[in-house]
Design a protein around this motif. Structure first.
Motif, short mmCIF file in Angstrom:
data_model
loop_
_atom_site.label_atom_id
_atom_site.label_comp_id
_atom_site.label_asym_id
_atom_site.label_seq_id
_atom_site.Cartn_x
_atom_site.Cartn_y
_atom_site.Cartn_z
N GLY A 29 0.78 -1.23 0.00
CA GLY A 29 0.00 0.00 0.00
C GLY A 29 0.81 1.28 0.00
O GLY A 29 0.24 2.37 0.04
N GLU A 109 -2.82 6.52 -0.47
CA GLU A 109 -3.95 7.44 -0.39
C GLU A 109 -3.52 8.89 -0.11
O GLU A 109 -4.31 9.82 -0.26
CB GLU A 109 -4.95 7.00 0.68
N TYR A 110 -2.24 9.09 0.28
CA TYR A 110 -1.73 10.44 0.52
C TYR A 110 -0.86 10.94 -0.62
O TYR A 110 -0.18 11.96 -0.47
CB TYR A 110 -0.95 10.48 1.84
N THR A 274 -8.24 15.35 5.81
CA THR A 274 -7.37 14.30 5.27
C THR A 274 -7.74 12.90 5.75
O THR A 274 -7.41 11.92 5.08
CB THR A 274 -5.89 14.58 5.62
N ARG A 275 -8.45 12.78 6.87
CA ARG A 275 -8.82 11.44 7.34
C ARG A 275 -10.18 10.99 6.83
O ARG A 275 -10.61 9.87 7.09
CB ARG A 275 -8.81 11.38 8.88
N PRO A 277 -12.10 10.24 3.45
CA PRO A 277 -11.86 10.10 2.00
C PRO A 277 -12.79 10.93 1.13
O PRO A 277 -12.34 11.53 0.14
CB PRO A 277 -12.06 8.60 1.76
N ASP A 281 -11.42 13.93 -1.22
CA ASP A 281 -11.61 13.91 -2.67
C ASP A 281 -12.22 15.23 -3.16
O ASP A 281 -11.81 15.78 -4.19
CB ASP A 281 -12.52 12.75 -3.08
#
Length: 329
Positions: A29, A109-110, A274-275, A277, A281
């Motif tokens: 990941g 994801e970051y 940021t935590r 999703p 987005d």
């Protein structure tokens, strides 16, 4: 081997060290990035000095923003390949995923493909400032055309990002800075009004600018005694969003204004965005569209080479900067 920046004790900029370490392959990941530029944030100085919301386990790395080239991807990562140009969304924990290094690994994801028109320096100066300002002004305050917005610490990178976002939606940005020295620079980047809080009557000037309706949104990084005049000039039902605490003085609770105007005083961290999703987005779409249209453009105060990280932190703490400080690798 790759060079990273760590500190083995809490203290001033001089505790930062450049060290050679063995860098493992990216885990599941993760995306491994060959860093070209680092964005410098006040949070890193707070962590280094022991005053941050997160406690550093010594020795500790640090850093929240970087831009560079994908070196390798871990198992299960889709959408990125070696050679891609990317930048980093600030992580929840900088001690678990520090950005200060030549070769770093971040959860996929970051990691974001930034607009190819941006230089490495500009790409390293995007996400902390624009996500912070977007989350407060768009996601929480629901900024609207015609609103008056007061922005304290206006010459900081977040303050400048806020001014640009306010203009992007057709509201009126009121920049608040300590002295008139940066007045013209703030006007040049889009501030409709500039108030020098140490030289002018802040409440009176806000009332003059916003008129009878008052200031609907205050975006504050300072706290302390400034709460009094800020809330006194706010509109009924207004919201003050606090994202910092630069003042060392106590912060009085402005009870008469809060009760009389039904104000909302709200603490805020960029981690709220940021935590989540879905919210992240939406934020990325808004910010990338702003860059594509030219409405958003990071203001770079000064760049330093990697070897001058101590000098970069000293400049950060001098409060002389106008915009973002970036370190090139």
């Amino acid at each position: 081997m790759a060079r990273i920046i760590r500190f083995h004790e809490l203290g001033g900029p001089e505790v930062l060290r450049i060290e050679d370490v063995d860098v493992p392959a990216p885990g599941p990941g993760q995306v491994q990035i060959r860093v070209k530029a680092l964005g410098i944030n006040r949070a890193e100085a707070l962590l280094r000095s022991g005053n941050y919301i997160e406690t550093a386990p010594l020795p500790s790395g640090l850093g929240l923003e970087a831009a560079g080239i994908v070196e390798a991807v871990g198992e299960g990562v889709d959408g990125f390949a070696p050679g891609d140009g990317v930048s980093i969304i600030p992580p929840i924990s900088m001690v678990r995923t520090p950005a200060y290094g030549e070769l770093v690994a971040f959860p996929a994801e970051y990691v974001v493909r930034h607009p190819p028109s941006l230089s490495w320096v500009a790409a390293a100066a995007i996400w902390m400032q624009y996500l912070t300002a977007y989350g407060a002004l768009i996601d929480i305050a629901r900024l609207q055309k015609g609103d008056f917005i007061a922005v304290t610490a206006a010459s900081s990178s977040v303050g400048l990002a806020a001014i640009q976002i306010v203009n992007m939606v057709g509201a009126t940005p009121i920049a608040i800075t300590r002295t008139a020295a940066k007045r013209q620079s703030l006007q040049d980047v889009g501030a409709a009004h500039v108030i020098a809080s140490q030289e002018e009557d802040l409440e009176m000037r806000l009332r003059e600018i916003a008129g009878a309706d008052g200031v609907r949104v205050v975006f504050d990084a300072v706290a302390g005694p400034i709460f009094g005049p800020l809330t006194a000039a706010m509109s009924s039902g207004g919201i003050l969003i606090e994202y910092g605490g630069l003042s060392s003085a106590p912060t009085p609770f402005p009870l008469p204004a809060v009760l009389g105007k039904c104000l909302t005083l709200r603490g805020y961290l960029v981690h709220e965005i940021t935590r989540d999703p879905a919210r992240l987005d939406a934020a990325k779409r808004f910010i990338l569209e702003g860059f594509a249209s030219g409405a958003l453009k990071p203001v770079i105060s000064r760049t330093f080479p990697f070897e001058q990280i101590v000098e970069a932190h000293r400049f950060l703490e001098s409060n002389e900067q106008f915009g973002k400080i970036v370190v090139t690798v």
